[in-house]
Design a protein around this motif. Structure first.
Motif, PDB file in Angstrom:
ATOM      1  N   LEU A 165       0.814  -1.205   0.000  1.00  0.00           N
ATOM      2  CA  LEU A 165       0.000   0.000   0.000  1.00  0.00           C
ATOM      3  C   LEU A 165       0.854   1.265   0.000  1.00  0.00           C
ATOM      4  O   LEU A 165       1.884   1.338   0.671  1.00  0.00           O
ATOM      5  CB  LEU A 165      -0.931   0.019   1.217  1.00  0.00           C
ATOM      6  N   ILE A 166       0.399   2.248  -0.769  1.00  0.00           N
ATOM      7  CA  ILE A 166       0.961   3.590  -0.770  1.00  0.00           C
ATOM      8  C   ILE A 166      -0.061   4.494  -0.090  1.00  0.00           C
ATOM      9  O   ILE A 166      -1.236   4.510  -0.473  1.00  0.00           O
ATOM     10  CB  ILE A 166       1.229   4.093  -2.203  1.00  0.00           C
ATOM     11  N   CYS A 167       0.368   5.247   0.921  1.00  0.00           N
ATOM     12  CA  CYS A 167      -0.552   6.081   1.691  1.00  0.00           C
ATOM     13  C   CYS A 167      -0.137   7.542   1.624  1.00  0.00           C
ATOM     14  O   CYS A 167       1.056   7.855   1.643  1.00  0.00           O
ATOM     15  CB  CYS A 167      -0.589   5.643   3.157  1.00  0.00           C
ATOM     16  N   LEU A 168      -1.126   8.418   1.573  1.00  0.00           N
ATOM     17  CA  LEU A 168      -0.911   9.862   1.641  1.00  0.00           C
ATOM     18  C   LEU A 168      -1.587  10.383   2.895  1.00  0.00           C
ATOM     19  O   LEU A 168      -2.795  10.189   3.083  1.00  0.00           O
ATOM     20  CB  LEU A 168      -1.483  10.556   0.398  1.00  0.00           C
ATOM     21  N   PHE A 169      -0.819  11.047   3.763  1.00  0.00           N
ATOM     22  CA  PHE A 169      -1.325  11.564   5.034  1.00  0.00           C
ATOM     23  C   PHE A 169      -1.230  13.084   5.071  1.00  0.00           C
ATOM     24  O   PHE A 169      -0.332  13.681   4.474  1.00  0.00           O
ATOM     25  CB  PHE A 169      -0.498  11.016   6.212  1.00  0.00           C
ATOM     26  N   ASP A 170      -2.134  13.690   5.837  1.00  0.00           N
ATOM     27  CA  ASP A 170      -2.028  15.086   6.246  1.00  0.00           C
ATOM     28  C   ASP A 170      -1.836  15.082   7.753  1.00  0.00           C
ATOM     29  O   ASP A 170      -2.788  14.822   8.508  1.00  0.00           O
ATOM     30  CB  ASP A 170      -3.285  15.863   5.859  1.00  0.00           C
ATOM     31  N   THR A 171      -0.632  15.351   8.202  1.00  0.00           N
ATOM     32  CA  THR A 171      -0.307  15.197   9.625  1.00  0.00           C
ATOM     33  C   THR A 171      -0.892  16.305  10.495  1.00  0.00           C
ATOM     34  O   THR A 171      -0.784  16.237  11.721  1.00  0.00           O
ATOM     35  CB  THR A 171       1.221  15.155   9.831  1.00  0.00           C
ATOM     36  N   ARG A 172      -1.532  17.308   9.905  1.00  0.00           N
ATOM     37  CA  ARG A 172      -2.182  18.343  10.713  1.00  0.00           C
ATOM     38  C   ARG A 172      -3.482  17.843  11.321  1.00  0.00           C
ATOM     39  O   ARG A 172      -3.990  18.428  12.284  1.00  0.00           O
ATOM     40  CB  ARG A 172      -2.466  19.578   9.852  1.00  0.00           C
ATOM     41  N   ILE A 173      -4.028  16.757  10.771  1.00  0.00           N
ATOM     42  CA  ILE A 173      -5.310  16.217  11.249  1.00  0.00           C
ATOM     43  C   ILE A 173      -5.039  15.277  12.417  1.00  0.00           C
ATOM     44  O   ILE A 173      -4.227  14.347  12.312  1.00  0.00           O
ATOM     45  CB  ILE A 173      -6.034  15.495  10.106  1.00  0.00           C
ATOM     46  N   PRO A 174      -5.695  15.478  13.557  1.00  0.00           N
ATOM     47  CA  PRO A 174      -5.345  14.731  14.786  1.00  0.00           C
ATOM     48  C   PRO A 174      -5.504  13.217  14.683  1.00  0.00           C
ATOM     49  O   PRO A 174      -4.608  12.465  15.074  1.00  0.00           O
ATOM     50  CB  PRO A 174      -6.299  15.321  15.835  1.00  0.00           C
ATOM     51  N   GLU A 175      -6.646  12.737  14.177  1.00  0.00           N
ATOM     52  CA  GLU A 175      -6.900  11.302  14.150  1.00  0.00           C
ATOM     53  C   GLU A 175      -6.298  10.662  12.901  1.00  0.00           C
ATOM     54  O   GLU A 175      -6.450  11.193  11.790  1.00  0.00           O
ATOM     55  CB  GLU A 175      -8.407  11.025  14.194  1.00  0.00           C
ATOM     56  N   GLU A 176      -5.629   9.513  13.074  1.00  0.00           N
ATOM     57  CA  GLU A 176      -4.967   8.870  11.944  1.00  0.00           C
ATOM     58  C   GLU A 176      -5.936   8.495  10.833  1.00  0.00           C
ATOM     59  O   GLU A 176      -5.632   8.672   9.648  1.00  0.00           O
ATOM     60  CB  GLU A 176      -4.204   7.628  12.414  1.00  0.00           C
ATOM     61  N   ASP A 177      -7.112   7.994  11.172  1.00  0.00           N
ATOM     62  CA  ASP A 177      -8.094   7.620  10.155  1.00  0.00           C
ATOM     63  C   ASP A 177      -8.475   8.809   9.284  1.00  0.00           C
ATOM     64  O   ASP A 177      -8.662   8.674   8.066  1.00  0.00           O
ATOM     65  CB  ASP A 177      -9.347   7.043  10.814  1.00  0.00           C
ATOM     66  N   ASP A 178      -8.598   9.972   9.905  1.00  0.00           N
ATOM     67  CA  ASP A 178      -8.958  11.171   9.155  1.00  0.00           C
ATOM     68  C   ASP A 178      -7.753  11.755   8.421  1.00  0.00           C
ATOM     69  O   ASP A 178      -7.899  12.373   7.355  1.00  0.00           O
ATOM     70  CB  ASP A 178      -9.542  12.228  10.106  1.00  0.00           C
ATOM     71  N   ALA A 179      -6.574  11.572   8.991  1.00  0.00           N
ATOM     72  CA  ALA A 179      -5.343  12.083   8.367  1.00  0.00           C
ATOM     73  C   ALA A 179      -4.972  11.314   7.108  1.00  0.00           C
ATOM     74  O   ALA A 179      -4.249  11.834   6.249  1.00  0.00           O
ATOM     75  CB  ALA A 179      -4.196  12.028   9.365  1.00  0.00           C
ATOM     76  N   LEU A 180      -5.463  10.092   6.984  1.00  0.00           N
ATOM     77  CA  LEU A 180      -5.187   9.266   5.806  1.00  0.00           C
ATOM     78  C   LEU A 180      -6.065   9.741   4.649  1.00  0.00           C
ATOM     79  O   LEU A 180      -7.268   9.494   4.617  1.00  0.00           O
ATOM     80  CB  LEU A 180      -5.461   7.794   6.124  1.00  0.00           C
ATOM     81  N   LEU A 181      -5.460  10.425   3.690  1.00  0.00           N
ATOM     82  CA  LEU A 181      -6.211  11.044   2.597  1.00  0.00           C
ATOM     83  C   LEU A 181      -6.455  10.086   1.445  1.00  0.00           C
ATOM     84  O   LEU A 181      -7.522  10.101   0.828  1.00  0.00           O
ATOM     85  CB  LEU A 181      -5.455  12.279   2.080  1.00  0.00           C
ATOM     86  N   ASN A 182      -5.474   9.267   1.109  1.00  0.00           N
ATOM     87  CA  ASN A 182      -5.587   8.350  -0.025  1.00  0.00           C
ATOM     88  C   ASN A 182      -4.795   7.081   0.242  1.00  0.00           C
ATOM     89  O   ASN A 182      -3.741   7.120   0.897  1.00  0.00           O
ATOM     90  CB  ASN A 182      -5.064   8.993  -1.313  1.00  0.00           C
ATOM     91  N   VAL A 183      -5.301   5.971  -0.289  1.00  0.00           N
ATOM     92  CA  VAL A 183      -4.599   4.687  -0.226  1.00  0.00           C
ATOM     93  C   VAL A 183      -4.559   4.100  -1.629  1.00  0.00           C
ATOM     94  O   VAL A 183      -5.591   3.983  -2.284  1.00  0.00           O
ATOM     95  CB  VAL A 183      -5.281   3.690   0.737  1.00  0.00           C
TER      96      VAL A 183
END
Length: 360
Positions: A165-183
């Motif tokens: 898996l390739i993941c794109l995160f936005d680390t400004r978002i507190p919860e990991e599930d919400d910070a995960l933008l794309n898989v």
């Protein structure tokens, strides 16, 4: 062609396998199997200093631009180390819970991310010793995170893992599930990836079984899948890619053969074709490759390392060969204004000239 050859500091007669290469416009860093990093000055190709400090295999190295006086390494010893190029000493070290496999540094140089087994940890170098954040729910528990890259800013992070898996995160978002933008599902364990294109919205990905994919990771869309890229290049192993330009549909692909040859190819859409077979120097298996391209001159520098510790470099214009030539039916390169084919097995004929430098 003159070669640089280094040997293990433990024994002058024991070759040291080169595991990773990283560079910028001024220096080249060579990670050895002896747990050391050798810093070479590109102007002289002489060893400037030896970075010592890790107690186990070094798995990755990140060398930012020439404006940053630091580089970063991670190791099986669970340590992330920051090295100062000015003092030639270890500047900082951070302890993770287990072995680390990849490292990425934010554009500001303040935030560092390191991939471990089933997790990515983040540190702020202004707060030594404190893990500022961790992601673990998005990865397989037993799968190493093999790649970490910051894109655009200090907050967006791309990861690639052996869970495919390739993941794109936005680390400004507190919860990991919400910070995960794309898989993105690469469908094969990921060995290397890197963002490219003008807005860094695309990425190339090489799997552990040497397939090549091109993705638009913002749209979660795989643009091209080249499962037979290795075969198209008549090679044994894919190493890395570099964009010819800002165009998302054209890359230079670097591969190798078991005899030590470096194969330079062109990826355009769903095809890869060989441009050059650089076989004049390495005589054993290539273990790492690194390249850079001068924006103004278009000159390329390609460096390879082998399992015997030999470092070889070429410079030239591989793009000039492909832009002025078209492939013939048997894979040779044809001059645009001539009908005589010219073989692509010579580095000089393919527009890539050996770089001459003195051994140290």
């Amino acid at each position: 062609m003159k070669d640089i050859e280094f040997k293990s500091t433990a024994s002058a007669s024991t070759p040291c396998c080169a595991l990773e290469l990283a560079g910028n416009d001024e220096i080249l860093a060579v990670v050895g199997s002896d747990k050391f990093v050798r810093i070479l000055k590109q102007s002289s190709w002489q060893q400037e200093w030896l970075a010592q400090g890790h107690t186990d295999r070094i798995n990755d190295i990140c060398l930012p631009s020439t404006s940053e006086p630091y580089f970063f390494t991670v190791s099986e010893d669970s340590m992330l180390k920051v090295w100062d190029l000015r003092t030639r000493k270890e500047a900082l070290s951070f302890q993770a819970e287990a072995a680390l496999f990849s490292v990425g540094v934010s554009p500001s140089g303040v935030v560092v991310a390191a991939g471990g087994t089933g997790r990515v940890d983040f540190w702020d170098i202004r707060e030594p010793g404190v893990i500022s954040r961790s992601f673990s729910e998005s990865f397989g528990d037993q799968d190493p995170v093999s790649q970490v890259h910051f894109v655009w800013d200090d907050f967006h992070v791309l990861t690639g893992s052996e869970d495919c898996l390739i993941c794109l995160f936005d680390t400004r978002i507190p919860e990991e599930d919400d910070a995960l933008l794309n898989v993105l599902n690469e469908e094969q364990p990921i060995a290397r990836l890197a963002p490219f294109a003008c807005d860094s919205s695309h990425l190339w990905c090489i799997s552990t079984v040497h397939t090549l994919s091109i993705w638009d990771f913002q749209q979660a869309d795989r643009l091209f899948a080249l499962s037979d890229a290795r075969e198209q290049l008549h090679s044994d192993c894919l190493f890395t890619c570099h964009p010819f330009s800002a165009s998302p549909d054209r890359l230079v692909v670097f591969a190798s053969k078991e005899n030590g040859s470096l194969v330079v190819g062109e990826q355009k859409k769903a095809r890869v074709r060989p441009l050059a077979d650089l076989h004049d120097s390495q005589t054993s298996c290539i273990t790492a490759a690194w390249c850079s391209r001068q924006a103004e001159s278009g000159q390329w520098l390609v460096v390879t390392a082998s399992d015997t510790g030999r470092i070889c470099a070429w410079e030239g214009h591989p793009s000039s060969a492909t832009e002025a030539a078209t492939p013939s039916a048997d894979g040779d390169l044809l001059d645009a204004d001539k009908t005589t084919p010219r073989k692509s097995t010579s580095s000089a004929k393919a527009g890539v000239k050996p770089r001459k430098f003195a051994p140290y």
